[in-house]
Write a protein that holds these residues in place. Sequence first.
Motif, PDB file in Angstrom:
ATOM      1  N   GLU A 219       0.826  -1.205   0.000  1.00 46.56           N
ATOM      2  CA  GLU A 219       0.000   0.000   0.000  1.00 46.56           C
ATOM      3  C   GLU A 219       0.869   1.269   0.000  1.00 46.56           C
TER       4      GLU A 219
ATOM      5  N   ARG B 218      -1.865   6.178  -1.040  1.00 43.80           N
ATOM      6  CA  ARG B 218      -1.883   4.762  -0.672  1.00 43.80           C
ATOM      7  C   ARG B 218      -2.261   3.964  -1.911  1.00 43.80           C
TER       8      ARG B 218
ATOM      9  N   GLU C 267      -3.981   1.494  -2.873  1.00 44.19           N
ATOM     10  CA  GLU C 267      -5.044   0.595  -2.428  1.00 44.19           C
ATOM     11  C   GLU C 267      -5.202  -0.563  -3.412  1.00 44.19           C
TER      12      GLU C 267
ATOM     13  N   ARG D  85     -12.663   5.538  -1.665  1.00 44.71           N
ATOM     14  CA  ARG D  85     -11.389   4.826  -1.535  1.00 44.71           C
ATOM     15  C   ARG D  85     -10.487   5.209  -2.689  1.00 44.71           C
TER      16      ARG D  85
END
Length: 567
Positions: A92, A140, A142, A151
């Motif tokens: 990540e 990040r 993800e 997200r």
Amino acid sequence: MKQSQMLIPTLKENPADAEIMSHQLLVRAGYIRQLASGIYSFLPIGRRVLSKVEAIVREEMEKIGAHEMLMPALEPSELWKETGRWTTFGSELMRINDRHGREFALGATHEEVITSMVRNEVKSYKQLPLSVYQIQTKFRDEARPRFGLLRGREFLMKDAYSFNESYESLDQTYEQMFEAYSNVFRRCGLNFRAVIADSGAMGGKDTHEFMVLSEVGEDVIAYSDTSRYAANIEMAPVNRTYTKSDETPLEMEKVHTPDQKTMRDVADFLGHELQKGLKSILFKVDEKFVMTITRGDHEVNDVKLKNLYDAELIDLASEAEAREVVGAGFGSLGPVDVSEDVEVVADFAVEALVNVSCGANEEGYHFTNVTPGKDFQVSQYADLRFIEEGDPSPDGEGKIKFARGIEVGHVFKLGEFYSERMKATFLNDQGKATTMIMGSYGIGVSRTLAAIVEQYHDERGITWPANIAPYQVHLLSLNPKKEDQKELADALYNTLIEAGVEVLYDDRKERAGVKFADSDLFGVPLRITVGKRASEGVVEVKERMSSNQYDLEQEEVLNYVTNWYKS
Ligand code: ATP
Ligand code: MG
């Protein structure tokens, strides 16, 4: 602001990849645009709503004596190696090299950076407690960026860090942060719950997540139907005693079960209920292989497993690893005579079972009439499964129910995890070097924006709460080609702007239908329409959320607007 001069590209159709309302509406109404997966631009009206959320966050932080700073997004790998997170944060963490080959992380979070600063700059107990925060872009990588702003791979976070002399002092800061967070989310108009959470890769113990209740939430909250208890489902302990079955244990048998892969397949094939089968899953816990055994109708909770072993890393073993270590693939695993390289742990519910089935560690075979204790041993029984609806609430009051939530904030008591590893000490009042006690506190600012839209929309568009809306008034001149309409609208615009009201003025040469539809889509709380009755000095006001509408004299408008926003 005059709409004719602004970049607000609205769309009639939903973007193909937008599965949830906040994603669809923010794109369609011209608030955001995607650049690449999980990476978004905020257009002018998007930037405005973001600023509204930021302003609330800043006010509530400053109120409790946390002060704003700004840290770099480029973080040298050496710092992350000091805490071990260069490894444990996994893929990540976005990593880059400079021209000299030095490694950097793109800031996913800033515990290391702030701790390195404070260990150099803060020496005495007289400087503590200390709380700082920043509002900054985080990165990040993800695994599944999705749901628009919910997200992202690049997103806006408010992160705060506290440094205290003692755990008692940390408790106080934590309480204040908890209050401040509650205020922030209340002022954003959100329906939320603070729930007990797991501390994950961040170290530390006491932690709460702030969850916005929403069907599209990725987290499940387990709450009591009668008390205030609420926890992330990952964390909720199962407080339940199981009565041992009174069946007589029978002789174990090996049965051919060709092509029966799932728990359900095997149960149907053998003609028993799901809960008369054992579910065996092979994990890699740090470097050790662990087989978890739960009842067939229960789900193993990997967070509980990780906490049981106090592990840094936990992952499912691959099927190839299972074949190598146990001698069979996923559908045929079981605890009977399993390889010595595998440690077996079982959920408390398993201890009460008699005459159940399980995989035989041989492709296409199961054992029946298996009884724990007689046919296999475990290294320990523990609370390993996910809580379920109907289980008793862990606080002893009521039964568990589930709701879905979007995590918008997270408060952690970190303790000495970072300060110990990074040697952040201060001299206490006895002149003795003492490790600082830390806390960290995050708010997903861009995610909060999306969460607000999830709770505030209807079939026509967004219905912003007053505190968050990009503008206070959406002023429409229906036909700017008509002199009286243009004049009245211009005059109202100037009056409102001079009084400090935030106005978006639709002065575009578009059809009335387009203007109304766009206005509903944007979701500004009050709409003032200058139309046919302009010659009489009369305009129409409409509340976006309630759809209530009134005619007002031109002179009444300013008063109406200021009073509306006061109440
Ligand atoms: P999640 O479980 O959703 O991945 P997290 O536990 O990784 O969140 P934290 O490290 O606690 O999140 O980060 C603080 C806050 O930042 C979260 O409460 C959330 O609101 C926000 N956040 C985290 N990851 C993302 C993301 N990928 N996109 C947008 N916001 C995020
Ligand atoms: Mg995360």
